[in-house]
Write a protein that holds these residues in place. Structure first.
Motif, PDB file in Angstrom:
ATOM      1  N   ARG A 168      21.202 -74.919 -59.312  1.00 46.99           N
ATOM      2  CA  ARG A 168      21.558 -75.604 -58.074  1.00 46.99           C
ATOM      3  C   ARG A 168      20.466 -76.602 -57.705  1.00 46.99           C
ATOM      4  O   ARG A 168      19.295 -76.249 -57.653  1.00 46.99           O
ATOM      5  CB  ARG A 168      21.679 -74.557 -56.978  1.00 46.99           C
ATOM      6  CG  ARG A 168      22.040 -75.100 -55.647  1.00 46.99           C
ATOM      7  CD  ARG A 168      21.985 -73.968 -54.648  1.00 46.99           C
ATOM      8  NE  ARG A 168      22.386 -74.452 -53.335  1.00 46.99           N
ATOM      9  CZ  ARG A 168      22.359 -73.700 -52.258  1.00 46.99           C
ATOM     10  NH1 ARG A 168      21.930 -72.456 -52.341  1.00 46.99           N
ATOM     11  NH2 ARG A 168      22.719 -74.180 -51.096  1.00 46.99           N
ATOM     12  N   ALA A 427      24.555 -77.699 -46.522  1.00 46.10           N
ATOM     13  CA  ALA A 427      25.528 -78.663 -47.033  1.00 46.10           C
ATOM     14  C   ALA A 427      25.933 -79.695 -45.981  1.00 46.10           C
ATOM     15  O   ALA A 427      25.989 -80.890 -46.259  1.00 46.10           O
ATOM     16  CB  ALA A 427      26.757 -77.927 -47.550  1.00 46.10           C
ATOM     17  N   SER A 443      17.558 -85.240 -54.442  1.00 45.94           N
ATOM     18  CA  SER A 443      18.114 -84.072 -55.129  1.00 45.94           C
ATOM     19  C   SER A 443      17.149 -83.680 -56.230  1.00 45.94           C
ATOM     20  O   SER A 443      16.822 -84.493 -57.083  1.00 45.94           O
ATOM     21  CB  SER A 443      19.450 -84.430 -55.766  1.00 45.94           C
ATOM     22  OG  SER A 443      20.501 -84.015 -54.954  1.00 45.94           O
ATOM     23  N   ASN A 481      31.361 -78.212 -58.760  1.00 49.13           N
ATOM     24  CA  ASN A 481      32.012 -79.274 -58.002  1.00 49.13           C
ATOM     25  C   ASN A 481      32.386 -78.858 -56.590  1.00 49.13           C
ATOM     26  O   ASN A 481      32.224 -79.631 -55.652  1.00 49.13           O
ATOM     27  CB  ASN A 481      33.258 -79.769 -58.736  1.00 49.13           C
ATOM     28  CG  ASN A 481      32.882 -80.527 -59.987  1.00 49.13           C
ATOM     29  OD1 ASN A 481      31.782 -81.082 -60.068  1.00 49.13           O
ATOM     30  ND2 ASN A 481      33.753 -80.522 -60.965  1.00 49.13           N
ATOM     31  N   VAL A 482      32.901 -77.638 -56.470  1.00 50.99           N
ATOM     32  CA  VAL A 482      33.399 -77.215 -55.153  1.00 50.99           C
ATOM     33  C   VAL A 482      32.302 -76.539 -54.338  1.00 50.99           C
ATOM     34  O   VAL A 482      32.033 -76.924 -53.206  1.00 50.99           O
ATOM     35  CB  VAL A 482      34.615 -76.270 -55.316  1.00 50.99           C
ATOM     36  CG1 VAL A 482      35.080 -75.775 -53.955  1.00 50.99           C
ATOM     37  CG2 VAL A 482      35.740 -76.993 -56.047  1.00 50.99           C
ATOM     38  N   ASP A 485      29.215 -78.867 -54.228  1.00 52.53           N
ATOM     39  CA  ASP A 485      29.523 -80.240 -53.888  1.00 52.53           C
ATOM     40  C   ASP A 485      28.969 -81.193 -54.961  1.00 52.53           C
ATOM     41  O   ASP A 485      28.503 -82.291 -54.658  1.00 52.53           O
ATOM     42  CB  ASP A 485      28.890 -80.559 -52.522  1.00 52.53           C
ATOM     43  CG  ASP A 485      29.670 -81.644 -51.805  1.00 52.53           C
ATOM     44  OD1 ASP A 485      30.774 -81.957 -52.278  1.00 52.53           O
ATOM     45  OD2 ASP A 485      29.163 -82.195 -50.818  1.00 52.53           O
ATOM     46  N   GLY A 486      28.992 -80.729 -56.195  1.00 52.58           N
ATOM     47  CA  GLY A 486      28.528 -81.564 -57.300  1.00 52.58           C
ATOM     48  C   GLY A 486      27.021 -81.614 -57.454  1.00 52.58           C
ATOM     49  O   GLY A 486      26.508 -82.258 -58.362  1.00 52.58           O
ATOM     50  N   ARG A 487      26.294 -80.947 -56.556  1.00 55.87           N
ATOM     51  CA  ARG A 487      24.833 -81.017 -56.616  1.00 55.87           C
ATOM     52  C   ARG A 487      24.287 -79.847 -57.420  1.00 55.87           C
ATOM     53  O   ARG A 487      23.776 -78.880 -56.859  1.00 55.87           O
ATOM     54  CB  ARG A 487      24.248 -81.014 -55.211  1.00 55.87           C
ATOM     55  CG  ARG A 487      24.654 -82.248 -54.428  1.00 55.87           C
ATOM     56  CD  ARG A 487      24.142 -82.167 -53.008  1.00 55.87           C
ATOM     57  NE  ARG A 487      24.761 -83.170 -52.175  1.00 55.87           N
ATOM     58  CZ  ARG A 487      24.332 -84.423 -52.072  1.00 55.87           C
ATOM     59  NH1 ARG A 487      23.281 -84.813 -52.737  1.00 55.87           N
ATOM     60  NH2 ARG A 487      24.948 -85.285 -51.299  1.00 55.87           N
TER      61      ARG A 487
END
Lengths: 536, 325
Positions: A168, A427, A443, A481-482, A485-487
């Motif tokens: 993550r 988030a 990030s 992705n979910v 959130d793609g991070r």
């Protein structure tokens, strides 16, 4: 006959029929027992909680009975590590800098660490892997060691004992109007030991303000058991070696670190080092520090100190380390983690763990000096003008403002009360931070990871084929992705891709594919009964 | 029963309650909270190392020994060492309790100074629009969750207007020689404003509504009729005759409120990062810090019990009709 007894009668009839049905199936093939999937509560970590449901949904499609069991975190840890009472559990390892060396994470698959309380509760046991693990731990030639570490990853990944779900990203932010040269470090985010040394003040205030919801348990270098204690203490206690922002060991207090042979290391100190009280730093302080940590049996550092046989001052500025067994990680990791304590202050203290905050010495030799600590409010440091790198340090102090939660931290960032966050943002805060002109969002990939561990001592997970098939049924792409959130990045091996030197990019990836999962189960001799339940 | 005997008996009862609570707390925590050393597993500690930590915390001792030790020390005001902070629990608690009380007492005083007269006034204007608005506002603030009103306050006064600080008790860093020194500054008042306002708004409803409703009851009493008959001005009847007699339930409510305030309003302390006891209790439970959690709850219980005792004593003074049964 009353309605009630009639109902009861039907019920008995039906259940008898079902039991008979089940028995007749069992005579040929047996259903795979129900699986309990442990995870954190939603309140503790919604991401791991949701991940469990994503996995359970697909496993059910494969004909398994899966119960997701969200558990309070300490209880979850206890069941997993201590009692090893689990089928499959989702948990994680944080990416502390010293874990960039492959020793620690590879050790979580070492069969000799599968005793209760050990780091391999899944009980994975592979003699070939254990041999590779031992070999890399003793290999001083870095290219050869890299080869061994890569082989170790190849050896374990196809067996799928521990599945890295994802790495993550840590998303942090800083105020771009107050400080520049803010560089994040893998696994550390912005709150690395380098940021205060590199940050350039852009405004009138030259004190870097860091805000975070975590408070150190204490700042006793012989009692703190939290990473938050050490993240702070390492700013005022210096080390012989520091790991650079690119995680290469660089000589720090040490002028040189020389491996004489596999078990002897000579360290020469820089000249002119002083503690914050003006006393010189000598080889005697170094030898004392290592000896003191060994006699005090301070658990936090025990793993680093385990290979040490003796530490001896061989001159005013020279120290000799004798190791019990060759250890490839010792020079990088142990020397970069153990803070050098002033002998003249600590040698009279017999039970350092019992010191009250008022009695606690705070004299180090680092680039910053201890100033204040008000529990629950603030910790602050001043620049050490006598440090050998003082000319490079542009800030005149560091303050850590302690908030109750991330909401407070973010408000502090918005209002300019702090310059950077010490911890990942929530988030919902990320888009707000991205919209704010005065904030920069970064990030940072992590090398810590969230993993699902199969209990290989329990059925059906003793069978590698089942583990492999069920791993194909994990939609980790969707989790990233979910849930993130793609991070983040889909997991591969326990050595993360960001740890590029040690990471093996060619290991099996177990892409999400339900057909492959089914085919693999069939190959392994499994089939499905009339109700679609997996049987063997 | 005479007054002295009554008071002695009430005091003994209070002590007995405290002992029962201490016992319950001890065993509840041991059953409810997991071993605090479990958290160390996530740091990759070996079982032997963990056992050493357990020993240093005294967790290897049999439960009854731990219990006896806990009681012995608690009587002497010694709550032991915090597992997490490695500092004497008593020091932490007294400091935190001070921080909490200064916030809560300010808020409660504000709420009652405004709420009581306002409630009396509303009862006088009963049935009018002012009454409706007053009841509605009181109920609304009483029902609105404090984290929400707190966040709105932060958003408006802290982030948008930039007028008031949004966290902490003082502009950091600061130096103070003690608690009084810390709170006798304008900077502290400036930090206190927003959280105290949020808590005060929440508390306002109780005195307001209780006062209003009790006043309405008192209006029906004969002595009010008598005062009217004497031709006293309505305002004087309201404040001198009726209000004094309506105060009793308000005083009870006040004492209970102050008693419960010792635990702070966890939510407000978290929203405003106020270093109070409530926030500390939350941390103590999170880190399975038995000594700190036990002592915090014990102090809270002692507060409630003491204030109840005070109310009983106060009653006998305020209202001669209360008998010592």
């Amino acid at each position: 006959m009353t309605v009630f007894t009639r109902r009861l009668g039907y019920g008995l009839l039906v259940s008898t029929a079902l039991t008979v049905g089940a028995f007749s199936a069992a005579s040929a093939q047996e259903r795979v027992p129900a699986i309990t999937l442990g995870t954190t509560t939603e309140a503790y970590d919604p991401i791991r909680y949701e991940a469990a449901f994503i996995i359970a949904e697909k496993w059910r499609e494969l004909g398994l009975e899966v119960n997701v069991q969200p558990t309070e975190f300490s209880t979850l840890l206890g069941r997993f590590y201590d009692q090893q009472d689990f089928d499959a559990t989702i948990i994680g390892w944080s990416g502390r800098v010293d874990r960039l060396d492959p020793q620690f994470f590879l050790g979580t698959l070492d069969s000799r660490q599968s005793n209760p309380g050990g780091n391999n509760p899944g009980g994975y046991s592979n003699p070939e892997y254990d041999a590779l693990f031992d070999a890399q731990g003793k290999e001083f030639d870095i290219t050869k060691r890299q080869e061994l570490v890569h082989q170790a990853q190849e050896a374990y990944v196809p067996d799928a004992p521990v599945i890295v779900l994802f790495y993550r990203d840590e998303v942090v932010a800083y105020n771009n109007t107050t400080f520049g040269e803010m560089n994040a470090m893998a696994g550390e985010g912005l709150y690395s030991e380098w940021t205060p040394m590199q940050a350039q003040p852009l405004g009138d205030r030259k004190t870097l303000r860091i805000g975070g919801p975590q408070e150190p348990d204490n700042i006793n270098p012989l009692a703190s058991t939290s990473v938050w204690g050490w993240k702070w203490m390492r700013l005022y206690y210096d080390r012989l070696v520091r790991l650079s922002p690119d995680v290469e060991p660089i000589n720090w207090m040490a002028e040189s670190v020389e491996a004489i042979d596999d078990t002897t290391i000579n360290v020469t100190l820089r000249e002119g080092l002083t503690f914050h009280d003006g006393e010189p730093v000598t080889a005697a302080d170094v030898a004392f520090t290592f000896g003191y940590y060994q006699t005090q049996d301070y658990s936090y550092f025990n793993a680093y100190l385990a290979p040490v046989e003796t530490v001896e001052a061989t001159g005013d500025l020279t120290v000799q380390f004798k190791l019990k067994t060759p250890s490839a990680s010792f020079a990088n990791i142990a020397l970069s983690q153990i803070p050098i304590l002033p002998k003249h202050i600590w040698e009279g203290i017999e039970n350092p763990g019992d010191l009250t905050p008022e009695q606690l010495p705070t004299v180090g030799s680092g680039p910053f000096k201890f100033a204040t600590y008000n529990r629950g409010e603030i910790m602050s440091l001043e620049k050490n003008e006598n440090h050998f790198r003082a000319d490079d340090v542009a800030v005149d102090g560091v303050e850590f403002i302690i908030y109750a939660d991330m909401e407070g931290v973010f408000t502090g960032l918005q209002t300019g009360a702090i310059d950077m966050t010490a911890w990942r943002m929530e988030a919902g805060q990320i888009p707000l931070a991205e919209q704010a002109d005065h904030l920069n969002v970064i990030s940072v990939p992590d090398f810590g990871y969230y993993h699902l561990t199969y209990n290989t001592k329990r059925e059906p997970f003793g069978d590698a084929a089942v583990r492999r098939a069920l791993t194909h049924a994990m939609d980790r792409e969707r989790m990233v992705n979910v849930l993130l959130d793609g991070r983040g990045e889909v997991g591969t091996s326990v050595i993360a891709p960001i740890n590029a030197f040690w990471h093996n990019p060619f290991v099996e990836t177990f892409d999400f594919d339900m057909d492959v999962a089914r085919a693999k189960l069939e190959e392994a001799g499994y089939s499905w009964d009339a109700e679609g339940r997996l049987v063997k | 029963m005479n007054r002295r005997n009554y008071l002695i008996r009430r005091a003994l009862q209070a002590l007995a309650s405290l002992f029962i609570i201490a016992t319950l707390l001890f065993f509840l925590f041991r059953m409810g909270l997991p071993d605090p050393t479990t958290a160390l597993l996530a740091e990759g500690l070996s079982p032997e190392q963990r056992e050493a930590v357990r020993q240093s915390f005294g967790l290897d001792q049999p439960l009854w020994r731990q219990y006896v030790l806990f009681l012995q020390n608690a009587v002497q005001g010694d709550f032991g060492f915090s597992f997490h902070y490695r500092a004497p629990v008593a020091d932490i608690i007294w400091e935190r309790l001070g921080n909490t009380m200064v916030l809560m007492v300010t808020a409660i005083v504000v709420a009652y100074v405004i709420g009581v007269p306002l409630g009396a006034w509303l009862s006088w204007r009963r049935g009018t629009r002012a009454d409706t608005v007053g009841i509605f506002a009181g109920l609304m603030f009483r029902s609105a969750p404090m984290f929400w009103t707190g966040m709105i306050g932060i958003l408006v006064f802290g982030v948008m207007l930039g007028m008031l600080p949004t966290s902490g008790m003082r502009t950091l860093p600061y130096e103070s020689t003690g608690f009084l020194d810390k709170i006798t500054t304008l900077d502290f008042l400036w930090h206190l404003t927003l959280p105290a306002l949020v808590v005060a708004l929440y508390y306002l409803g109780s005195p307001l509504l209780i006062m209003r409703n009790t006043m309405l009851e008192v209006y029906g009493e004969d002595f009010i009729e008598m005062a009217r008959a004497k031709g006293l001005p309505e305002r004087r009847i309201l404040y001198n005759h009726a209000a004094r007699n309506a105060l009793l339930p308000v005083v009870t409510q006040l004492a209970v409120t102050i008693g419960l305030a010792a635990g702070g309003q966890v939510v407000v302390e978290v929203v405003f990062s106020w270093p109070g006891l409530g926030r500390e209790i939350l941390n103590a439970v999170r880190t399975s810090d038995f000594p700190l959690a036990q002592a915090s709850f014990l102090v809270m219980a002692a507060f409630v019990i003491t204030l109840n005792l005070l109310v009983d004593i106060l009653y006998s003074t305020l209202d001669p009709r209360v008998s010592f049964k």
